[in-house]
Scaffold this motif. Sequence first.
Motif, PDB file in Angstrom:
ATOM      1  N   MET A 143      10.729  -9.499 -29.838  1.00 42.84           N
ATOM      2  CA  MET A 143      10.772 -10.826 -29.223  1.00 42.84           C
ATOM      3  C   MET A 143      11.222 -10.705 -27.789  1.00 42.84           C
ATOM      4  SD  MET A 143      12.548 -14.261 -30.807  1.00 42.84           S
ATOM      5  CE  MET A 143      13.988 -14.514 -29.806  1.00 42.84           C
ATOM      6  N   GLY A 144      10.449 -11.298 -26.884  1.00 39.08           N
ATOM      7  CA  GLY A 144      10.765 -11.230 -25.474  1.00 39.08           C
ATOM      8  C   GLY A 144      11.529 -12.449 -24.991  1.00 39.08           C
ATOM      9  N   PRO A 145      11.526 -12.668 -23.678  1.00 39.83           N
ATOM     10  CA  PRO A 145      12.307 -13.756 -23.099  1.00 39.83           C
ATOM     11  C   PRO A 145      11.577 -15.093 -23.197  1.00 39.83           C
ATOM     12  CG  PRO A 145      11.173 -12.577 -21.371  1.00 39.83           C
ATOM     13  CD  PRO A 145      10.869 -11.838 -22.649  1.00 39.83           C
ATOM     14  N   LEU A 146      12.309 -16.164 -22.909  1.00 36.07           N
ATOM     15  CA  LEU A 146      11.692 -17.461 -22.671  1.00 36.07           C
ATOM     16  C   LEU A 146      11.068 -17.463 -21.268  1.00 36.07           C
ATOM     17  CD1 LEU A 146      14.423 -19.818 -24.184  1.00 36.07           C
ATOM     18  CD2 LEU A 146      12.445 -18.785 -25.309  1.00 36.07           C
ATOM     19  N   ILE A 147      10.294 -18.482 -20.974  1.00 32.43           N
ATOM     20  CA  ILE A 147       9.452 -18.451 -19.786  1.00 32.43           C
ATOM     21  C   ILE A 147      10.227 -18.580 -18.484  1.00 32.43           C
ATOM     22  CG2 ILE A 147       8.977 -20.931 -19.917  1.00 32.43           C
ATOM     23  CD1 ILE A 147       6.534 -18.151 -18.747  1.00 32.43           C
ATOM     24  N   GLU A 148      11.294 -19.384 -18.432  1.00 35.25           N
ATOM     25  CA  GLU A 148      11.986 -19.623 -17.175  1.00 35.25           C
ATOM     26  C   GLU A 148      13.361 -20.221 -17.447  1.00 35.25           C
ATOM     27  OE1 GLU A 148       9.546 -22.298 -14.948  1.00 35.25           O
ATOM     28  OE2 GLU A 148       9.578 -23.856 -16.492  1.00 35.25           O
ATOM     29  N   GLN A 149      14.187 -20.284 -16.404  1.00 35.79           N
ATOM     30  CA  GLN A 149      15.560 -20.768 -16.547  1.00 35.79           C
ATOM     31  C   GLN A 149      15.602 -22.207 -17.036  1.00 35.79           C
ATOM     32  OE1 GLN A 149      18.622 -19.022 -15.865  1.00 35.79           O
ATOM     33  NE2 GLN A 149      19.363 -20.796 -17.013  1.00 35.79           N
ATOM     34  N   ARG A 150      14.773 -23.047 -16.494  1.00 32.17           N
ATOM     35  CA  ARG A 150      14.785 -24.460 -16.892  1.00 32.17           C
ATOM     36  C   ARG A 150      14.508 -24.607 -18.382  1.00 32.17           C
ATOM     37  NH1 ARG A 150      10.542 -28.485 -14.091  1.00 32.17           N
ATOM     38  NH2 ARG A 150       9.147 -26.991 -15.104  1.00 32.17           N
ATOM     39  N   HIS A 151      13.590 -23.802 -18.891  1.00 33.62           N
ATOM     40  CA  HIS A 151      13.272 -23.897 -20.308  1.00 33.62           C
ATOM     41  C   HIS A 151      14.406 -23.325 -21.158  1.00 33.62           C
ATOM     42  CE1 HIS A 151      10.819 -24.539 -23.759  1.00 33.62           C
ATOM     43  NE2 HIS A 151      10.798 -23.269 -24.086  1.00 33.62           N
ATOM     44  N   LEU A 152      15.022 -22.247 -20.707  1.00 38.91           N
ATOM     45  CA  LEU A 152      16.167 -21.709 -21.434  1.00 38.91           C
ATOM     46  C   LEU A 152      17.279 -22.747 -21.525  1.00 38.91           C
ATOM     47  CD1 LEU A 152      17.653 -18.160 -21.171  1.00 38.91           C
ATOM     48  CD2 LEU A 152      19.159 -20.130 -21.041  1.00 38.91           C
ATOM     49  N   ASP A 153      17.531 -23.444 -20.431  1.00 37.06           N
ATOM     50  CA  ASP A 153      18.559 -24.489 -20.442  1.00 37.06           C
ATOM     51  C   ASP A 153      18.213 -25.587 -21.443  1.00 37.06           C
ATOM     52  OD1 ASP A 153      19.924 -23.118 -18.471  1.00 37.06           O
ATOM     53  OD2 ASP A 153      19.121 -24.340 -16.829  1.00 37.06           O
ATOM     54  N   LYS A 154      16.933 -25.933 -21.522  1.00 38.17           N
ATOM     55  CA  LYS A 154      16.516 -26.955 -22.476  1.00 38.17           C
ATOM     56  C   LYS A 154      16.775 -26.488 -23.904  1.00 38.17           C
ATOM     57  CE  LYS A 154      12.378 -28.990 -24.515  1.00 38.17           C
ATOM     58  NZ  LYS A 154      10.902 -29.014 -24.520  1.00 38.17           N
ATOM     59  N   VAL A 155      16.366 -25.261 -24.218  1.00 34.41           N
ATOM     60  CA  VAL A 155      16.536 -24.740 -25.573  1.00 34.41           C
ATOM     61  C   VAL A 155      18.012 -24.706 -25.948  1.00 34.41           C
ATOM     62  CG1 VAL A 155      16.290 -22.677 -27.010  1.00 34.41           C
ATOM     63  CG2 VAL A 155      14.375 -23.426 -25.564  1.00 34.41           C
ATOM     64  N   HIS A 156      18.847 -24.174 -25.068  1.00 34.22           N
ATOM     65  CA  HIS A 156      20.272 -24.108 -25.390  1.00 34.22           C
ATOM     66  C   HIS A 156      20.874 -25.516 -25.467  1.00 34.22           C
ATOM     67  CE1 HIS A 156      24.232 -22.483 -25.845  1.00 34.22           C
ATOM     68  NE2 HIS A 156      24.676 -23.149 -24.793  1.00 34.22           N
TER      69      HIS A 156
END
Length: 495
Positions: A336-349
């Motif tokens: 499993m790799g990373p999420l697409i970008e910082q904004r999306h990571l913030d949304k997921v968390h």
Amino acid sequence: MTLGIPTTDMSHALPCARHLIDGRAVESANGETFETRDPHDNSVIGTVVRGSAADGERAIKSARRAFDEGPWPRMTPRERRKILHDIADAVDAHRDELAMLETVDSGKITRQALHGEMPRVAQNLRFFADYAAMTPSEAYPDGAVLGYTLYPPAGVVTAISPWNAPLMLATWKVAPALAFGNTVVLKPAPQTPLTAARFGELALAAGLPEGVLNIVHGFGGDEVAGPLVSDPRVDRITFTGSSATGARIMAAAAEQLTPVSAELGGKSANVVFDDADLDIAVPESVKAIFAGSGQVCFAGSRLFVQRGILPEFLARFTAQAEDIVVGDPKNPSTSMGPLIEQRHLDKVHGYVELARREGGTVVTGGSRVTTGEMARGFYYPPTVITGLTNESRTAQEEIFGPVVAVIPFDTEQEALRLANSSPYGLAGILFTTHLDRAHRMAAAWQAGTVWVNCFFERDLRMPFGGQGISGVGREGGQYSRDFFTEPRAVMVRTH
């Protein structure tokens, strides 16, 4: 322009993706560019021309001229078939390069890009080329009158593709549009422009006439995407992305009465009954939510497990989730790799934090990965949450990440009610050894696709799309022909 990147070492190559308009690589009318970054470490991997409304209008003009005056719509399906097969051959010949571009641009693990998505790209092209050339049309002789159906191409197609499976989903739109004789303006997601740009080069080299496929890069709203969905010279719009964006596109298209096919978001239910074979149900359920780092529109993000097997299932499911190797997508051992970008990571968390506030318990995962080289990227681990109800926001709103809510149920009727208690209706997943139950559930499930004892098995002849806020219309096989053509009834008196 040449975007070829033959190795995993990006230090020596920073490609620049330009628009493809009327067979030429061109800069944006306003001269602006933006960067595309590797989600693994947030490093810049290339520059991309930033399109404006003027660029969208140039691309539409090119596609309109190619349709109205060029050879492509006037070729026979067999002639178009030959060129599309040649493009598919080029994709196969450049599979390593395209897979690496996909990896560094989207975070897709190289193994999946190489052995899963690039073969599917070629399959999209070959399938629709063959389908358009070989599928019969209807004829109805009725005494002195013969009726038959023609399927001429619709015209200019706007295709807007997402970032989670960039080239595969772009060609899912482009291949049928071209096969049935249309011309296309493709706008790939701004997060993942590189494989689309390279694909345009390969298509031209393989013999696709100039202006038949135009590619414009940039952003939505009033920028390059604006004219692509509101211009009266556009005859069809096919879009994959969020439900909110889909609604805005449909509103813009409605002013011109332009038909839209929209495959939108999802919050798919995965139902595991107590008679299920857990040796199948557990790994398939893990794949259903954590494949693609959970950035999959039909992911099984609401996991309903019959109460009697919940302890065993949850233990096995959590153990397999924790065994997933999160890391550099170029590493062959990574799962499993990373999420697409910082904004999306913030949304997921943010949704994981919301789950905690809603009374959920994070069984595993639940915080950003910050170890080693992954600290520079956008990594989030497989996250399993219990203690929520189906009415919680975490269970109702699309997270689009590796986060699953595990919720117990008692009866078949309750499972069906829970599965259908969602504004989304893209897909459903079901594990049971009772064939009659499987058929009952599938018949009453409000979703475009139902998988029974499997996940993501596809037959390109079958319809794909969603209901509710998961979309409008279907594509695949005859459904793509109906959308990308203007079916015409012809009645002839023979004597």
